[in-house]
Design a protein around this motif. Structure first.
Motif, short mmCIF file in Angstrom:
data_model
loop_
_atom_site.label_atom_id
_atom_site.label_comp_id
_atom_site.label_asym_id
_atom_site.label_seq_id
_atom_site.Cartn_x
_atom_site.Cartn_y
_atom_site.Cartn_z
N LEU A 29 -2.84 13.03 1.09
CA LEU A 29 -2.04 12.04 0.36
C LEU A 29 -0.73 11.76 1.09
O LEU A 29 -0.33 10.61 1.25
CB LEU A 29 -1.75 12.54 -1.06
CG LEU A 29 -2.93 12.66 -2.01
CD1 LEU A 29 -2.45 13.11 -3.37
CD2 LEU A 29 -3.67 11.34 -2.13
N THR A 66 -4.58 9.31 10.81
CA THR A 66 -4.98 8.05 10.18
C THR A 66 -6.31 7.61 10.79
O THR A 66 -6.75 8.13 11.81
CB THR A 66 -3.93 6.97 10.42
OG1 THR A 66 -3.94 6.65 11.81
CG2 THR A 66 -2.56 7.43 10.03
N HIS A 102 1.18 4.26 5.88
CA HIS A 102 1.58 2.92 5.46
C HIS A 102 3.04 2.65 5.75
O HIS A 102 3.40 1.54 6.14
CB HIS A 102 1.24 2.71 3.99
CG HIS A 102 -0.24 2.70 3.75
ND1 HIS A 102 -1.08 1.89 4.47
CD2 HIS A 102 -1.03 3.40 2.92
CE1 HIS A 102 -2.32 2.10 4.08
NE2 HIS A 102 -2.32 3.02 3.14
N GLN A 122 0.82 7.96 -5.67
CA GLN A 122 -0.26 8.94 -5.74
C GLN A 122 0.22 10.34 -5.36
O GLN A 122 -0.21 11.32 -5.95
CB GLN A 122 -1.41 8.52 -4.83
CG GLN A 122 -2.72 8.49 -5.57
CD GLN A 122 -3.90 8.41 -4.64
OE1 GLN A 122 -3.78 7.95 -3.50
NE2 GLN A 122 -5.05 8.86 -5.09
N ASP A 179 -8.19 4.18 0.82
CA ASP A 179 -6.74 4.06 0.69
C ASP A 179 -6.20 4.85 -0.50
O ASP A 179 -5.06 5.26 -0.51
CB ASP A 179 -6.33 2.59 0.56
CG ASP A 179 -5.94 2.03 1.91
OD1 ASP A 179 -5.47 2.82 2.75
OD2 ASP A 179 -6.11 0.82 2.13
N GLN A 180 -7.07 5.00 -1.52
CA GLN A 180 -6.71 5.94 -2.58
C GLN A 180 -7.65 7.13 -2.44
O GLN A 180 -8.72 7.15 -3.04
CB GLN A 180 -6.89 5.29 -3.95
CG GLN A 180 -5.60 4.73 -4.50
CD GLN A 180 -5.68 3.25 -4.68
OE1 GLN A 180 -6.63 2.76 -5.24
NE2 GLN A 180 -4.70 2.53 -4.17
N LYS A 197 0.83 -1.21 0.00
CA LYS A 197 0.00 0.00 0.00
C LYS A 197 0.86 1.25 0.00
O LYS A 197 0.48 2.27 -0.56
CB LYS A 197 -0.91 0.00 1.22
CG LYS A 197 -2.12 -0.90 1.04
CD LYS A 197 -3.05 -0.76 2.21
CE LYS A 197 -4.29 -1.60 2.01
NZ LYS A 197 -5.09 -1.64 3.23
N LYS A 222 -1.32 9.60 4.05
CA LYS A 222 -1.54 8.20 3.69
C LYS A 222 -0.20 7.48 3.49
O LYS A 222 0.00 6.38 3.97
CB LYS A 222 -2.34 8.08 2.39
CG LYS A 222 -3.84 8.04 2.59
CD LYS A 222 -4.30 6.71 3.17
CE LYS A 222 -5.77 6.82 3.51
NZ LYS A 222 -6.24 5.97 4.56
N ALA A 223 0.69 8.14 2.75
CA ALA A 223 2.00 7.53 2.51
C ALA A 223 2.72 7.32 3.83
O ALA A 223 3.32 6.26 4.07
CB ALA A 223 2.83 8.43 1.58
N LYS A 237 1.86 2.29 -3.48
CA LYS A 237 0.76 2.93 -4.20
C LYS A 237 0.56 4.36 -3.70
O LYS A 237 0.36 5.28 -4.49
CB LYS A 237 -0.53 2.14 -4.01
CG LYS A 237 -0.66 1.00 -4.99
CD LYS A 237 -2.03 0.36 -4.89
CE LYS A 237 -1.97 -1.08 -5.32
NZ LYS A 237 -2.83 -1.95 -4.52
N ALA A 238 0.59 4.52 -2.37
CA ALA A 238 0.35 5.84 -1.79
C ALA A 238 1.44 6.82 -2.23
O ALA A 238 1.15 7.97 -2.55
CB ALA A 238 0.29 5.75 -0.28
N GLN A 239 2.68 6.34 -2.28
CA GLN A 239 3.78 7.21 -2.71
C GLN A 239 3.58 7.64 -4.15
O GLN A 239 3.79 8.79 -4.50
CB GLN A 239 5.11 6.47 -2.58
CG GLN A 239 5.75 6.64 -1.23
CD GLN A 239 6.95 5.75 -1.09
OE1 GLN A 239 6.84 4.53 -1.13
NE2 GLN A 239 8.10 6.34 -0.95
#
Lengths: 136, 285
Positions: free
Chosen positions: B230, B84, B237, B38, B140-141, B31, B233-234, B34-36
């Protein structure tokens, strides 16, 4: 001939970056044609098609509103949502329109209605654009 | 000393915990990537709008919007806290909350809080700070739609004069091991660095300067908050990945220690049994 740099981006991602020698954008009060060395302009966009021409090549991007900043050598389009011609799937667009229509019909409160109408306008614009695309 | 059977049970339990934390570590790692991505994807818009706003400030527009005009007297501030939704991510939220408290203490006036993410909301409720807007269970996105509500609340209160400043607190992603809590002022807008070309010039506006500026500033503020979400989120995770890695390593070392204790206990039991047999044999002979 002179060219200008183009950047088209939405909050989620970069949609287009490159050079162009002509750009047509859907301004709120009519289509705007931009050539390199245009004087500084700040314009609000409505939903429609963004045409980016470089030589013989034309790229098309669908935007559903946003803003455009024009500097003599650089155009920045900050779109609320944008799709490249290849990304737009007609089935998905029709589905979105159906959903939007259903929302308008079921109208729950003022705010929901306003939002649904905006969604419907965007979905219809997108479908009209796709239809036009197909005829060519 | 605990019996061999008890120790065996403990080893089993801790091994299971280790398996779970290992799985969570791997999920967080995927995850995080993906977050990075984004965060990187969203950078183009942020850069674009920052440049546009910087140009705009140089152009001396005749229309001054309240979003960019500081107020003489600050009577109440607003604070948007991004945290979070779930725990098990090390000290990430604790550090962000420390930062938030620091902001609240640095001003002498009362404050209202808006939270994005459940943890921040829980903390602020415990602190008895009034919460005027809240959004929880962020995807998550993350998408812009999810956070718009909270930003709208902040803007509305600001424009109505209920809040004179709005600040933003979130964790910034430095690298996998390091996340930094940051606080910044959201309204009145922090202006990007200006590099003056000199001379007076202004844009042509279409349809008019008021509408364009209003829309643009609103989007600028929204994009600042969205970037924060964003980044957070990064951070979430990567912090979770690191925390779960530490937990897995701990589980392994506890299992190793327990195994030694278990073997010792087993050995002792055998030795004792032999001693008993021997002494029994000696007595009967």
């Amino acid at each position: 001939m002179a060219t200008m740099n183009i950047l088209v981006a939405t909050v989620e991602r970069e949609v287009y970056r490159g050079e162009a020698d002509f750009l047509a954008a859907p301004g709120v009060s009519g289509e705007l044609g931009i050539l390199p060395r245009h004087c500084p302009l700040m314009a609000k966009l409505t939903s429609g098609e963004l045409r980016i021409q470089l030589g013989e090549r034309t790229d098309e991007v669908f935007v559903s509103g946003g803003f455009m900043e024009v500097q003599p050598d650089m155009v920045t389009v900050l779109a609320d949502s944008a799709e490249r011609a290849a990304d737009v799937d007609e089935a998905a667009a029709l589905e979105a329109e159906r959903n939007a229509k259903a929302l308008v019909e079921s109208r729950q409160g003022e705010t929901d209605l306003a939002r649904a109408e905006a969604e419907l306008a965007i979905a219809s614009a997108r479908i009209a654009w796709l239809r036009k695309k197909k005829k060519h | 000393m605990a019996s061999a059977k008890e120790i065996r049970g403990q080893i089993k339990a801790i091994q299971n915990t280790g398996k779970i934390t290992k799985a969570m570590e791997m999920v967080a790692a995927s995850k995080m990537r993906k977050a990075q991505q984004q965060v990187i994807d969203a950078r183009a818009y942020a850069e674009g709008i920052r440049r546009v706003i910087a140009n705009l400030m140089q152009a001396h527009p005749e229309y001054r919007h309240p979003f960019i005009t500081p107020r003489d007297e600050v009577k109440r501030i607003g604070l948007i806290v991004i945290s979070t939704d779930k725990g098990l991510c090390g000290g990430l939220n604790t550090n962000a909350m420390k930062k938030a408290v620091q902001v609240l203490k640095s001003v002498d006036v009362a404050a209202d809080v808006m939270n994005i993410g459940r943890r921040g909301g829980m903390f602020m409720r415990r602190c008895n700070v009034p919460i005027i807007g809240s959004v929880e269970n962020i995807n998550d996105q993350p998408s812009m739609d999810e956070i718009l509500g909270v930003v709208q609340v902040a803007m509305k209160h600001y424009l109505e004069g209920k809040l004179d400043e709005v600040h933003l607190v979130y964790s910034e992603f430095v690298n996998t091991m390091t996340q930094m809590p940051v606080a910044s002022r959201l309204m009145p807008c922090p202006m990007p660095e200006e590099e003056t070309h000199g001379g007076y010039w202004d844009y042509l506006y279409e349809p008019d300067s008021k509408e364009v500026l209003e829309g643009l500033l609103q989007r600028y503020i929204e994009s600042l908050v969205f970037q924060g979400v964003l980044e957070n989120k990064a951070c979430e995770h990567s912090a979770r990945m690191v925390a779960m890695k530490a937990a897995t390593d701990n589980a392994k070392s506890i299992v190793r220690d327990l195994r030694i204790t278990y073997n010792k206990a087993r050995q002792a039991a055998i030795t004792q049994e032999i001693a008993e047999i021997c002494s029994g044999a000696a007595a009967s002979a």
